[in-house]
Design an enzyme around this catalytic site. Structure first.
Site, short mmCIF file in Angstrom:
data_model
loop_
_atom_site.label_atom_id
_atom_site.label_comp_id
_atom_site.label_asym_id
_atom_site.label_seq_id
_atom_site.Cartn_x
_atom_site.Cartn_y
_atom_site.Cartn_z
N ASP A 177 0.96 -1.28 -0.07
CA ASP A 177 0.05 0.24 0.05
C ASP A 177 0.81 1.25 -0.15
O ASP A 177 1.26 1.78 0.97
CB ASP A 177 -0.92 0.16 1.18
CG ASP A 177 -2.14 1.17 1.03
OD1 ASP A 177 -1.83 2.06 0.28
OD2 ASP A 177 -2.92 1.17 1.88
N ILE B 232 -0.02 9.65 8.37
CA ILE B 232 -0.55 8.96 9.36
C ILE B 232 -0.33 7.30 8.83
O ILE B 232 0.19 6.92 7.80
CB ILE B 232 -2.01 9.07 9.30
CG1 ILE B 232 -2.84 8.52 7.83
CG2 ILE B 232 -2.34 10.74 9.76
CD1 ILE B 232 -4.19 8.85 8.03
N HIS C 246 0.63 7.98 3.79
CA HIS C 246 1.27 7.41 4.80
C HIS C 246 2.96 7.67 4.91
O HIS C 246 3.65 6.99 5.83
CB HIS C 246 1.18 5.94 4.79
CG HIS C 246 -0.12 5.51 4.82
ND1 HIS C 246 -1.36 6.04 5.80
CD2 HIS C 246 -1.24 5.02 3.81
CE1 HIS C 246 -2.44 5.58 5.50
NE2 HIS C 246 -2.43 5.30 3.99
N GLY D 146 -4.57 2.18 8.23
CA GLY D 146 -5.48 1.76 9.19
C GLY D 146 -5.33 0.18 9.23
O GLY D 146 -5.51 -0.36 10.19
#
Length: 289
Positions: A188, A208, A193, A211
């Site tokens: 990903d 961040i 990120h 998830g």
């Protein structure tokens, strides 16, 4: 309108072959924080090829990709700005234990398009089978800000009543500063990120954590704490992403044991310790044997 619900739902599934090896499994496990302490026998089950078993949440990256999130944005009828996209939730059903290495066929389609008023939700379903039959089914809920309001179906509610009473177990797991950089090597590569400038465009002070990295860290905590380290006991796992995690923070993972319609379950709530327990994962359920 950037999202054409009828076109997205009627599009033919996209199928392709995926493969994975023990190295992919090990990299994923390291990306969700396995291997600390490095010589702990319980951790070696995730990191040493001669003892390796596969945490079921590996299904979210098998074949080097985030299930449904990126592929869902390229389906017919979907044309949205990546900076407006968040991963809203994830559900996983395990049909058989995932082998350490394998080749399988993944078939993906848009299974739902919902109008939440100020946003739209896409449900991208990925079904994976190998020569012996079904392996797993992934549903990714993709939240697209600013794309609702066309008067469509609001969709089913995924909210659960909060667990009651004191949790049966509570553990804390630290998120390393480089956790997102390592986790993204499993497939990903969303710049949200890793790239500070892109993160600012998306409305965040800094990159961040994925998830799905929090998702994997949480399942590992449940398996290690309440399921005796036996990954084959996990039957299904779902969550709603209720807030962000920043690398360097600490997750507080609270677990309640109970019974559900499908048998034994663990209810889980996850919060960020440094932000007064700000919710990170909610409506989280692990079904197990």
């Amino acid at each position: 309108m950037p999202i054409d619900a009828a076109l997205a739902l009627s599009a033919e599934p996209r199928s392709g072959e995926i493969t994975w090896t023990a190295k992919d499994v090990q990299l994923y496990h390291l990306g969700i924080g396995a291997g600390v302490p490095a010589t702990d026998p319980d951790e070696l089950r995730y990191t040493l090829e001669s003892r390796l078993h596969v945490l079921p949440s590996f299904a979210t990256v098998a074949g080097a990709g985030s299930p449904g999130v990126i592929s869902g944005l390229s389906m017919p009828g979907v044309d949205v700005d990546l900076a407006k996209v968040l991963h809203g939730g994830q559900s996983l059903t395990i049909h058989r234990p995932i082998p350490v290495a394998g080749t399988a066929t993944a078939s993906g389609r848009v299974a739902g398009v919902y109008d939440k008023g100020t946003a739209a939700i896409l449900v991208m379903r990925t079904e994976v089978t190998d020569a012996d039959g079904p392996l797993w089914t992934n549903d990714a809920q993709i939240f697209v800000r600013g794309e609702g309001g066309w008067g469509g179906d609001r969709g089913p509610s995924t909210r659960l009543d909060p667990p009651t009473g004191e949790p049966d177990r509570t553990v804390e797991r630290h998120v390393r500063e480089d956790q997102a950089l390592l986790y993204r090597l499993s497939g990903d590569y969303n710049p949200l990120h890793a790239d500070p400038e892109f993160a600012k465009l998306a409305g965040f002070d800094k990159p961040i954590l994925h998830g799905l990295c929090t998702y994997g860290m949480t399942l590992k905590a449940v398996v290690d704490t309440l399921l005796g380290g036996d990954v084959t006991r996990v039957r299904a796992y779902r969550t709603r992403f209720a807030g962000v995690v920043y690398p360097g923070e600490t997750l507080r993972i609270r677990m309640w044991c109970g019974e559900g319609a499908e048998g034994p379950v663990v209810r889980v709530e996850v919060g960020a310790v440094e932000r007064d327990g700000a919710p990170v994962l909610a409506d989280t359920v692990v079904q197990h044997s």
